[in-house]
Design a protein around this motif. Sequence first.
Motif, PDB file in Angstrom:
ATOM      1  N   LEU A 295       0.793  -1.240   0.000  1.00 54.20           N
ATOM      2  CA  LEU A 295       0.000   0.000   0.000  1.00 54.20           C
ATOM      3  C   LEU A 295       0.825   1.290   0.000  1.00 54.20           C
ATOM      4  CD1 LEU A 295      -2.919  -0.991   2.419  1.00 54.20           C
ATOM      5  CD2 LEU A 295      -2.890  -1.038  -0.068  1.00 54.20           C
ATOM      6  N   THR A 296       2.123   1.202   0.192  1.00 57.48           N
ATOM      7  CA  THR A 296       2.943   2.421   0.110  1.00 57.48           C
ATOM      8  C   THR A 296       4.128   2.165  -0.813  1.00 57.48           C
ATOM      9  OG1 THR A 296       4.305   1.810   2.012  1.00 57.48           O
ATOM     10  CG2 THR A 296       2.379   3.184   2.456  1.00 57.48           C
ATOM     11  N   THR A 297       4.586   3.212  -1.478  1.00 55.65           N
ATOM     12  CA  THR A 297       5.696   3.023  -2.414  1.00 55.65           C
ATOM     13  C   THR A 297       6.829   4.022  -2.236  1.00 55.65           C
ATOM     14  OG1 THR A 297       4.463   4.362  -3.975  1.00 55.65           O
ATOM     15  CG2 THR A 297       4.371   1.967  -4.280  1.00 55.65           C
ATOM     16  N   SER A 298       6.546   5.200  -1.675  1.00 59.16           N
ATOM     17  CA  SER A 298       7.608   6.210  -1.656  1.00 59.16           C
ATOM     18  C   SER A 298       8.089   6.483  -0.238  1.00 59.16           C
ATOM     19  CB  SER A 298       7.114   7.500  -2.293  1.00 59.16           C
ATOM     20  OG  SER A 298       6.059   8.025  -1.533  1.00 59.16           O
ATOM     21  N   ALA A 299       9.301   7.006  -0.147  1.00 58.69           N
ATOM     22  CA  ALA A 299       9.960   7.196   1.144  1.00 58.69           C
ATOM     23  C   ALA A 299       9.158   8.103   2.082  1.00 58.69           C
ATOM     24  CB  ALA A 299      11.351   7.778   0.941  1.00 58.69           C
ATOM     25  N   ASP A 300       8.336   8.996   1.539  1.00 58.32           N
ATOM     26  CA  ASP A 300       7.624   9.900   2.440  1.00 58.32           C
ATOM     27  C   ASP A 300       6.395   9.258   3.069  1.00 58.32           C
ATOM     28  OD1 ASP A 300       7.015  10.095  -0.333  1.00 58.32           O
ATOM     29  OD2 ASP A 300       5.488  11.567   0.182  1.00 58.32           O
ATOM     30  N   SER A 301       6.072   8.019   2.669  1.00 56.49           N
ATOM     31  CA  SER A 301       4.943   7.371   3.340  1.00 56.49           C
ATOM     32  C   SER A 301       5.283   5.980   3.864  1.00 56.49           C
ATOM     33  CB  SER A 301       3.748   7.275   2.388  1.00 56.49           C
ATOM     34  OG  SER A 301       4.123   6.553   1.242  1.00 56.49           O
ATOM     35  N   GLN A 302       6.432   5.419   3.473  1.00 57.90           N
ATOM     36  CA  GLN A 302       6.765   4.056   3.898  1.00 57.90           C
ATOM     37  C   GLN A 302       7.131   3.980   5.372  1.00 57.90           C
ATOM     38  OE1 GLN A 302       9.851   2.937   1.140  1.00 57.90           O
ATOM     39  NE2 GLN A 302       8.560   1.341   0.262  1.00 57.90           N
ATOM     40  N   PRO A 303       6.624   2.966   6.059  1.00 59.72           N
ATOM     41  CA  PRO A 303       7.068   2.742   7.429  1.00 59.72           C
ATOM     42  C   PRO A 303       8.457   2.089   7.471  1.00 59.72           C
ATOM     43  CG  PRO A 303       5.309   1.217   6.867  1.00 59.72           C
ATOM     44  CD  PRO A 303       5.538   2.073   5.675  1.00 59.72           C
ATOM     45  N   ILE A 304       8.978   1.948   8.683  1.00 60.10           N
ATOM     46  CA  ILE A 304      10.378   1.558   8.858  1.00 60.10           C
ATOM     47  C   ILE A 304      10.701   0.178   8.289  1.00 60.10           C
ATOM     48  CG2 ILE A 304       9.933   0.754  11.224  1.00 60.10           C
ATOM     49  CD1 ILE A 304      13.198   2.391  10.135  1.00 60.10           C
ATOM     50  N   THR A 305       9.751  -0.778   8.367  1.00 54.65           N
ATOM     51  CA  THR A 305      10.066  -2.121   7.857  1.00 54.65           C
ATOM     52  C   THR A 305      10.356  -2.081   6.359  1.00 54.65           C
ATOM     53  OG1 THR A 305       7.684  -2.423   7.782  1.00 54.65           O
ATOM     54  CG2 THR A 305       8.858  -3.516   9.556  1.00 54.65           C
ATOM     55  N   ALA A 306       9.459  -1.428   5.612  1.00 53.93           N
ATOM     56  CA  ALA A 306       9.660  -1.326   4.172  1.00 53.93           C
ATOM     57  C   ALA A 306      10.868  -0.437   3.882  1.00 53.93           C
ATOM     58  CB  ALA A 306       8.410  -0.762   3.504  1.00 53.93           C
ATOM     59  N   GLY A 307      11.034   0.616   4.678  1.00 50.24           N
ATOM     60  CA  GLY A 307      12.160   1.518   4.496  1.00 50.24           C
ATOM     61  C   GLY A 307      13.479   0.804   4.701  1.00 50.24           C
ATOM     62  N   LEU A 308      13.546   0.022   5.746  1.00 52.12           N
ATOM     63  CA  LEU A 308      14.781  -0.698   6.065  1.00 52.12           C
ATOM     64  C   LEU A 308      15.129  -1.665   4.941  1.00 52.12           C
ATOM     65  CD1 LEU A 308      16.848  -0.989   8.319  1.00 52.12           C
ATOM     66  CD2 LEU A 308      15.473  -2.835   9.264  1.00 52.12           C
ATOM     67  N   SER A 309      14.091  -2.306   4.400  1.00 51.34           N
ATOM     68  CA  SER A 309      14.343  -3.244   3.318  1.00 51.34           C
ATOM     69  C   SER A 309      14.906  -2.527   2.093  1.00 51.34           C
ATOM     70  CB  SER A 309      13.041  -3.964   2.999  1.00 51.34           C
ATOM     71  OG  SER A 309      13.116  -4.600   1.774  1.00 51.34           O
ATOM     72  N   SER A 310      14.399  -1.326   1.795  1.00 50.52           N
ATOM     73  CA  SER A 310      14.954  -0.637   0.629  1.00 50.52           C
ATOM     74  C   SER A 310      16.332  -0.046   0.935  1.00 50.52           C
ATOM     75  CB  SER A 310      13.986   0.412   0.077  1.00 50.52           C
ATOM     76  OG  SER A 310      13.763   1.410   1.019  1.00 50.52           O
ATOM     77  N   LEU A 311      16.555   0.380   2.183  1.00 54.81           N
ATOM     78  CA  LEU A 311      17.892   0.858   2.551  1.00 54.81           C
ATOM     79  C   LEU A 311      18.905  -0.284   2.449  1.00 54.81           C
ATOM     80  CD1 LEU A 311      17.274   3.187   5.613  1.00 54.81           C
ATOM     81  CD2 LEU A 311      17.911   3.834   3.308  1.00 54.81           C
ATOM     82  N   ASN A 312      18.462  -1.487   2.805  1.00 53.85           N
ATOM     83  CA  ASN A 312      19.335  -2.657   2.706  1.00 53.85           C
ATOM     84  C   ASN A 312      19.824  -2.830   1.270  1.00 53.85           C
ATOM     85  OD1 ASN A 312      20.574  -5.107   3.516  1.00 53.85           O
ATOM     86  ND2 ASN A 312      18.840  -6.225   2.659  1.00 53.85           N
ATOM     87  N   GLY A 313      18.962  -2.500   0.317  1.00 59.56           N
ATOM     88  CA  GLY A 313      19.360  -2.573  -1.074  1.00 59.56           C
ATOM     89  C   GLY A 313      20.394  -1.514  -1.452  1.00 59.56           C
ATOM     90  N   GLN A 314      20.297  -0.355  -0.794  1.00 65.68           N
ATOM     91  CA  GLN A 314      21.246   0.723  -1.120  1.00 65.68           C
ATOM     92  C   GLN A 314      22.571   0.568  -0.393  1.00 65.68           C
ATOM     93  OE1 GLN A 314      19.267   4.430  -0.174  1.00 65.68           O
ATOM     94  NE2 GLN A 314      17.369   3.619  -1.022  1.00 65.68           N
ATOM     95  N   TRP A 315      22.505   0.066   0.837  1.00 62.09           N
ATOM     96  CA  TRP A 315      23.717  -0.031   1.659  1.00 62.09           C
ATOM     97  C   TRP A 315      24.419  -1.360   1.452  1.00 62.09           C
ATOM     98  CZ3 TRP A 315      20.778   1.666   6.665  1.00 62.09           C
ATOM     99  CH2 TRP A 315      20.687   3.072   6.717  1.00 62.09           C
TER     100      TRP A 315
END
Lengths: 281, 296
Positions: A222-242
């Motif tokens: 239900l969310t796709t962009s950094a300004d609405s994603q909660p930490i679980t989804a955010g952490l998963s995408s940060l894991n891809g960047q880091w």
Amino acid sequence: MFPRPIEQTSPLGQWAYKIAVPVALVLWLLPLLGVALTSVRPASDLAQGNYFGMPSAIALGNYVQIFTDSPIAGYMLNSFKVTVPTVIGAVALSCMTGFALAIYGFRSNMIIFFMFVAGNFVPFQILMVPVRDLTLKMGMYNSWTGLAMFHIAFQTGFCTLFMRNFIKALPHELIEAARVEGVSEWQIFWHVVLPLMRPAIAALSVLIFTFIWNDYFWATVLTTSADSQPITAGLSSLNGQWIAQWHLVSAGSILAALPPVLMFFLMQRHFIAGLTLGAVK
Amino acid sequence: MANTVWKANQRSLAPWLFLAPGLIMFIVYVIIPIFQSMWISFYDWDGLGEKTWLGLANYAELLDDDAFYTSLKNNVIWLVLYMLALPAGLLIAIFLNQSIRGMRLYKSLFFFPFVISQVVVGLMFSWFYAPDFGLFYNLIESLTGQGIAILADDRFVTYGIIVAGLWPQIAYVMILYLTGLNNVAPDQVEAARLDGAKGWKMLWYVVLPQLRPATFIAVVVTVIGALRSFDLVSVMTDGGPYGSSRVLSFYMYEQALSEYGYRMGYGAAIAVVLFAIMMIFISGFIWKMWRDERGR
């Protein structure tokens, strides 16, 4: 008592037990300890291949860095924005549904109760496409409101099961007495039953807080962009960047785990009462 | 006038007024979508444009889809191995059911893994399994002379993820059994002890029967947990290598929402299959709960 209390064994056995418990604990929590250590490990340690030894210095800078170099503060805030209204909403709705199902013996009572229970067990994927579509149509896609709305509705199933069983165990004479006095049904709910439900409300609140904070599936749907994603989804995408920056991934993981862990420690007794569904007293 | 109607019918109207907000939300977001998904599974739909009626074509395609069988097989492996959480959780609960100093704190620390998000658990185990430097990799290397990159090896990947999933699941089962053990009738245990029962016999004939409610809930949450597995697969391997660690819940998501194309109809068909599998268990649970309610 089962097993036999350790106090009844030899002093040697007691010593062995007192050593065995902390050793077992360290082994059990090894993955967590590894990540906690890594989260304060300087990046230079990783470069030199010191992955699991003691850090050469305590680098709290890792925690500063995740805040300055990534939108992690925003992710955390989004998580609170989704979690807090969900806790309030689901608990409020289920106080009422639980009350209705526990107190009134109308005909479809059991059917409705078991609909809540069964709905609570279904796989999320059977709801995914229609719920995403509905959220899009209501203009709530990619916002905390859309996510919170779904969570409130879904958690109402579990909360109703819990509340209904809790109210059912309350002494029914209280309600009968109030009715004889001519107290209205709403007043019975508000002044007689609700004050007695405090432990149930506390238990459900901590439990739902943890469930929703840790939700990942619906966050990705239900969310796709950094300004609405909660930490679980955010952490998963940060894991891809880091990639390979494990000290940052670890610091982020510890940060994400912190609120539910604190909640659990502060409200432990309530938390466990909630988990056992009140069935195992 | 309205007032007297309300007064006369208060008792029969009140439950519906109390139910309305929660029930409406639940029906709109949970009950109706189940049927909508079934409906969508008969269509070809990209989520935006027109739907095209396909009849049973999506299901026919599933029968020829190797990825579907891989996912289904992995779901069975998940389900079977997840059941290990029951004996493991019981074992830890028995180990910890003592009252030495600081036991409360130990118990809560043992419970920790369950409180943590599965995303974090997944990241922790990825780090543990990481090739070349991961602790597990090194352990295997020192034992056999050759390290194994668990998450990149299609023979082991699913088992590696399941171990990560078992960690919090065992913690959950443990807490259920700890609470249950707390309520085992002490006089029965003492009586059995006087009769010479101990160890396994005591556990099997005296203690386990009294733990039945805890066991029931443990089975329910473990089955549901195994079939809901999505987070760990998504975080640890993204279904790979070459789709070998997919489970139905993940494959459905992949088909319906990822870069592999927005095949909502096909995804819905996968979801319906998963739902059908889950319904077998759900009906069992409901049947037992229903019976208990009646017996009260």
